[in-house]
Design a protein around this motif. Structure first.
Motif, PDB file in Angstrom:
ATOM      1  N   LYS A  68       0.841  -1.208   0.000  1.00 40.75           N
ATOM      2  CA  LYS A  68       0.000   0.000   0.000  1.00 40.75           C
ATOM      3  C   LYS A  68       0.869   1.249   0.000  1.00 40.75           C
ATOM      4  CE  LYS A  68      -0.850   0.932   4.861  1.00 40.75           C
ATOM      5  NZ  LYS A  68      -1.632   0.658   6.059  1.00 40.75           N
ATOM      6  N   GLN A  70       3.980   1.418  -1.290  1.00 44.69           N
ATOM      7  CA  GLN A  70       4.616   1.492  -2.607  1.00 44.69           C
ATOM      8  C   GLN A  70       3.649   2.033  -3.658  1.00 44.69           C
ATOM      9  OE1 GLN A  70       7.759   1.053  -3.500  1.00 44.69           O
ATOM     10  NE2 GLN A  70       8.399   0.593  -1.419  1.00 44.69           N
ATOM     11  N   VAL A  72       0.594   3.718  -3.272  1.00 41.44           N
ATOM     12  CA  VAL A  72       0.008   5.041  -3.085  1.00 41.44           C
ATOM     13  C   VAL A  72       1.086   6.121  -3.025  1.00 41.44           C
ATOM     14  CG1 VAL A  72      -1.430   6.457  -1.592  1.00 41.44           C
ATOM     15  CG2 VAL A  72      -1.947   4.048  -1.866  1.00 41.44           C
ATOM     16  N   ARG A  73       2.168   5.840  -2.330  1.00 41.95           N
ATOM     17  CA  ARG A  73       3.110   6.909  -2.041  1.00 41.95           C
ATOM     18  C   ARG A  73       4.304   6.944  -2.982  1.00 41.95           C
ATOM     19  NH1 ARG A  73       1.318   8.829   2.934  1.00 41.95           N
ATOM     20  NH2 ARG A  73       3.063  10.251   3.032  1.00 41.95           N
ATOM     21  N   GLY A  75       4.382   5.338  -6.115  1.00 42.35           N
ATOM     22  CA  GLY A  75       4.025   5.235  -7.533  1.00 42.35           C
ATOM     23  C   GLY A  75       4.507   3.943  -8.184  1.00 42.35           C
TER      24      GLY A  75
ATOM     25  N   TYR C  35      10.352  -3.641  -5.924  1.00 41.90           N
ATOM     26  CA  TYR C  35       9.262  -2.868  -6.496  1.00 41.90           C
ATOM     27  C   TYR C  35       9.725  -2.060  -7.690  1.00 41.90           C
ATOM     28  CZ  TYR C  35       7.489  -3.993  -1.900  1.00 41.90           C
ATOM     29  OH  TYR C  35       7.104  -4.658  -0.782  1.00 41.90           O
ATOM     30  N   PHE C 134       0.083  14.313   0.696  1.00 43.61           N
ATOM     31  CA  PHE C 134       1.494  14.553   0.380  1.00 43.61           C
ATOM     32  C   PHE C 134       1.596  14.818  -1.113  1.00 43.61           C
ATOM     33  CE2 PHE C 134       2.428  10.553  -1.837  1.00 43.61           C
ATOM     34  CZ  PHE C 134       1.315   9.806  -1.498  1.00 43.61           C
ATOM     35  N   ASN C 136       3.416  13.752  -4.522  1.00 41.02           N
ATOM     36  CA  ASN C 136       4.238  12.646  -5.010  1.00 41.02           C
ATOM     37  C   ASN C 136       5.324  13.156  -5.959  1.00 41.02           C
ATOM     38  OD1 ASN C 136       3.181  12.900  -7.580  1.00 41.02           O
ATOM     39  ND2 ASN C 136       2.007  11.007  -7.541  1.00 41.02           N
ATOM     40  N   MET C 142      -1.470  14.068  -3.358  1.00 41.41           N
ATOM     41  CA  MET C 142      -2.155  12.784  -3.187  1.00 41.41           C
ATOM     42  C   MET C 142      -2.767  12.668  -1.794  1.00 41.41           C
ATOM     43  SD  MET C 142      -1.793  10.565  -5.765  1.00 41.41           S
ATOM     44  CE  MET C 142      -1.652   8.917  -5.072  1.00 41.41           C
ATOM     45  N   ASP C 144      -3.444   9.662   1.022  1.00 44.65           N
ATOM     46  CA  ASP C 144      -3.255   8.278   1.433  1.00 44.65           C
ATOM     47  C   ASP C 144      -4.391   7.950   2.403  1.00 44.65           C
ATOM     48  OD1 ASP C 144      -2.453   5.845   2.431  1.00 44.65           O
ATOM     49  OD2 ASP C 144      -0.351   6.407   2.666  1.00 44.65           O
ATOM     50  N   HIS C 146      -5.216   5.311   3.698  1.00 44.87           N
ATOM     51  CA  HIS C 146      -4.859   4.396   4.782  1.00 44.87           C
ATOM     52  C   HIS C 146      -4.406   5.150   6.019  1.00 44.87           C
ATOM     53  CE1 HIS C 146      -3.804   2.077   1.027  1.00 44.87           C
ATOM     54  NE2 HIS C 146      -4.696   1.286   1.587  1.00 44.87           N
TER      55      HIS C 146
END
Lengths: 130, 402, 254
Positions: A68, A70, A72-73, A75, C35, C134, C136, C142, C144, C146
């Protein structure tokens, strides 16, 4: 006199705090059998989750937690697993594509272990969309 | 101390009062559970009035908490001996108020179970982060100071040296809690009513009027119901503080009118117009603001002349007027007034919901409960030391006679 | 057995804290994989939007409908609790610092698309106490969901009215849930995200796609050859409340 009261008080406290054990005493509580019987999993050549089963069982929550952040924050949308395979990081679209039987898979174990993850207040369960 | 004050000295009317508060707290908790289930829709807040009475009450009680410095500073820095008896009363009032502030923030949150995110992801650019830091620090300071000073007193010794250090730290710290709270508002672009450097000084001035006014009322109640006398001279000095602070506050409220209406900048006038006269057909706050204006005048008329200020009945009316008028100004109209004209130039009215009011009453009751228990301890310790010092005086006079 | 109440509380409290910290072990374990962004992703240093008000007029409703459908934006039906990522408003409300009494009828009645400005110098980002709001790496402001604690400080800070709060559970008010995007829950703030989730897989923002007549131009403000920079060079554009120093990144050709 005073000591007796203290002991009675302690006894009541111990009984109260152990109520879950008395309540469950003698009852059998079997670990749930998690069902992997979904069309998507049946269609797989190798029946393996994105990482080791052992890792997934004990650490899926940390994995999702990292995902989550990676997605959302940072990209980043793609997870490169240890074996080099790539996956789109999405709980409701990647995880649940295979594990489309949320009740027999996610909920069965979460209910058993008494955890209530709040993923589904926002992420969409498969049966909610038809 | 706790055991002695609460258990050994039985007092039925005191327990009755605590029970009454517990009932109010229970009702408030019930309302809060309802709010947790339904969401903030049970309040009168909206997408435009996104902060309402909760944040207003928070702001107001930060002021009450900060006002303890009006006793601490004269007593410890200027050796004003008269405040010796009641400094701890002010510190304990601060403890109750800060806890109320924290609860008001908590009930205002949409996701209160995530409140620790403020610590897990600390954000120094946010005044709210700093507000959390200074408020928790202030709570700890007052807990340590109040408890240690009182304990030392009950044992008839001087408090340990490090307490003195904490006391000196607590003085600028008290100023900081209300300054940071003002910075929550006064740095937001596009909120004209809040966008003024005057907010922090105005907050402090009104706090130093409200807090001591409340202390005078509390001292009166303690004298009547608990036989604790703060001393005439202490009350006289406190009432002077209330008077000067109230004058400065009203002056600061008034100069805002000049800036807004002489400059004729619409954004600066909008909130004042809405509050005091109504704007675009909306006038929900006008009656409250008139009560504010009338009570402010009553307070000043009763407090400025020495005669009425030193007479108990008129002093009390003056202090109650200060408290209510400042509650309207800071606890009611300041927050909502700043949001009333939305960024698109439309006006939205605000009426609190029933659950919202019950939750607020519950938090007031929690504050009153904490302060009552703490004051019970203070009264029992002071009574003991009073008896002790009375005895020593008797002995010394007898010795002189011989 | 001479242990004072105070000492008991001290030792007991410390032990409970230590026990409570045990689960942290697992959290720090880490993930075996790595990632990376999607190879199809649209990239920019600083996303921005130019709205050609005349060209967009006929597609306005379609743009908002597309946005709200894709992002599971509920229709609460109560203006006080309304949730909107994009909406239609008029000149005198959007550009209230520039309005005057003799505005021509056409401009007065013209419909504008309003949305989050994704400010270069965003007040909402500055005030958020948890970094739930925040900016990006591509200049998008954006949310978040959560992490949002629902303090609504960002709503007070936003001078454009672009933020909405979920006063109640939004799910029952969503006509048809889009399974590709999460809904929100009661207690969090939400707003337009310049379709970050679509850019990440190589799609244009929903409103840009729905503006069939080319009423919305979307691109990189830091790239002198981008479509938005060309549009900005060729036309006179206005912005909302530039005097506040927020440096909005939504421009209007009127």
């Amino acid at each position: 006199m005073k000591n007796r009261n203290v002991i009675i008080g302690l006894a009541i406290f111990v009984v109260l705090i152990t109520i879950p054990f008395w309540y469950g005493a003698g009852k059998e509580s079997k670990a749930p059998e998690l069902s992997l019987d979904t069309p998507a999993i049946q269609a797989l050549d190798e029946k393996k989750c994105i990482e080791d089963t052992e890792f997934m069982r004990s650490n899926h929550m940390e994995l999702l937690n990292d995902w989550k952040v990676q997605v959302v924050r940072e990209g980043n949308r793609i997870y490169v697993a240890e074996d080099g395979k790539e996956y789109l990081m999405s709980l409701q679209n990647t995880c649940l594509e295979c594990h489309s039987n949320k009740e027999e898979f996610c909920d069965a174990c979460h209910d058993y272990s008494g955890v209530e993850p709040n993923c589904w207040t926002c992420h969409v369960e498969p049966e909610e969309v038809k | 101390m706790l055991e002695k004050a609460l258990i050994k000295e039985r007092n039925n009317s005191f327990y009755g009062w605590l029970f009454f508060l517990l009932v109010l707290i229970g009702i408030g908790m019930g309302a809060y559970i309802y709010q947790l289930i339904e969401g903030l829709t049970v309040t009168g807040m909206s997408r435009d009035i996104s902060w309402g009475l909760y944040i207003g009450q928070f702001t107001f009680f930060v002021g009450v908490a900060a006002s303890a410095v009006m006793l601490v500073l004269p007593y410890y820095l200027h050796n004003v001996k008269e405040f010796g008896r009641i400094t701890v009363v002010g510190e304990f009032l601060a403890i109750g108020s800060v806890i109320m502030c924290m609860l008001f923030i908590l009930v205002d949150m949409g996701m209160p179970m995530r409140v620790l995110n403020m610590i897990l992801h600390p954000t120094p650019t946010s005044p709210m982060f700093w507000d959390m830091v200074v408020l928790s620090g202030y709570l700890l300071l007052n807990l340590f100071i109040g408890w240690n000073v009182l304990e030392a007193e009950s044992k008839g010794v001087h408090p340990p040296k490090w307490v003195k250090v904490l006391i000196y730290i607590s003085i600028p710290w008290a100023v900081s809690i209300h300054t940071v709270t003002a910075f929550l508002y006064s740095g937001l672009p596009g909120r004209h009513y809040w966008l003024t450097a005057l907010i922090a000084p105005k907050f402090l001035a009104s706090a130093f009027a409200t807090g001591p006014a409340l202390l005078i009322i509390i001292c009166f109640l303690l004298k009547k119901f608990a036989g604790f006398d703060a001393g005439k001279e202490a009350i006289r000095k406190l009432s002077l503080i209330v008077t000067y602070s109230m004058c400065i506050t009203i002056f600061m409220v008034a100069v805002e009118f000049f800036t807004a209406f002489y400059s004729q900048v619409p954004g600066h006038m909008a909130t004042l117009q809405y509050l005091f006269a109504g704007l675009h057909g909306h006038s929900g706050f006008v009656p409250f603001m008139w009560v504010f204006a009338i009570l402010s005048v009553v307070a000043l008329v009763l407090l400025i002349p020495k005669k009425t200020r030193e007479k108990e009945s008129t002093l009390l009316i003056g202090c109650i007027s200060v408290f209510i008028s400042m509650w309207i100004e800071k606890g009611l109209s300041f927050v909502i007034g700043g949001l009333v004209e939305n960024p698109l130039g439309r006006i939205t009215e605000y009426t609190p919901g029933l659950a919202e009011i019950l939750i607020i009453v519950g938090i007031w009751a929690i504050g009153a409960f904490i302060v009552s228990v703490l004051y019970k301890i203070v009264v029992s310790v002071k009574r003991e030391t009073d008896v002790y010092s009375a005895n020593t005086i008797q002995i010394s006079t007898r010795n002189e006679g011989l | 057995m001479d242990i004072s109440r105070r000492k008991f509380l001290k030792v007991g409290g410390a032990s409970i804290l230590a026990l409570g910290a045990l689960p942290l072990r697992n959290v720090l374990a880490g993930t075996p994989g790595s990632y990376k962004p999607d190879s199809k992703a649209k990239k920019a240093k600083n996303w921005a939007m130019v709205i050609d008000v005349n060209k967009l007029e006929d597609d306005l409703e379609a743009c908002i409908a597309a946005c709200h459908k894709i992002h599971n934006v509920p229709d609460i039906g109560n203006p006080k609790e309304e949730i909107k990522w994009a909406w239609i408003d008029t000149y005198e409300h959007l550009f209230l610092d520039n309005k005057h009494d003799y505005l021509d009828e056409e401009m007065k009645n013209k419909k504008f698309l309003a949305l989050c400005n994704h400010c270069e110098n965003a007040a909402c980002v500055r005030v958020c106490p948890t970094k739930a709001t925040f900016k990006n790496a591509e200049g998008i402001v954006m949310m978040d969901f959560h992490r949002c604690i629902g303090c609504r400080y960002c709503i007070a800070a936003c001078p454009y009215g672009a933020r909405s709060f979920n006063f109640r559970d939004p799910r029952p008010y969503i006509e048809e849930i889009n399974p590709e995007f999460p809904t929100r829950m009661k207690g969090v703030v939400e707003k337009c995200n310049f379709c970050a989730e679509r850019l990440a897989v190589g799609l244009q923002p929903a409103c840009v796609e729905a503006s069939k007549n080319g009423g919305i131009i979307f691109g990189d403000l830091d790239d002198p050859n981008s479509e938005v920079r060309k549009a900005l060079a060729a036309h006179h554009t206005i912005q909302r409340k530039t005097n506040l120093g927020t440096q909005p990144k939504v421009f209007y050709i009127v």
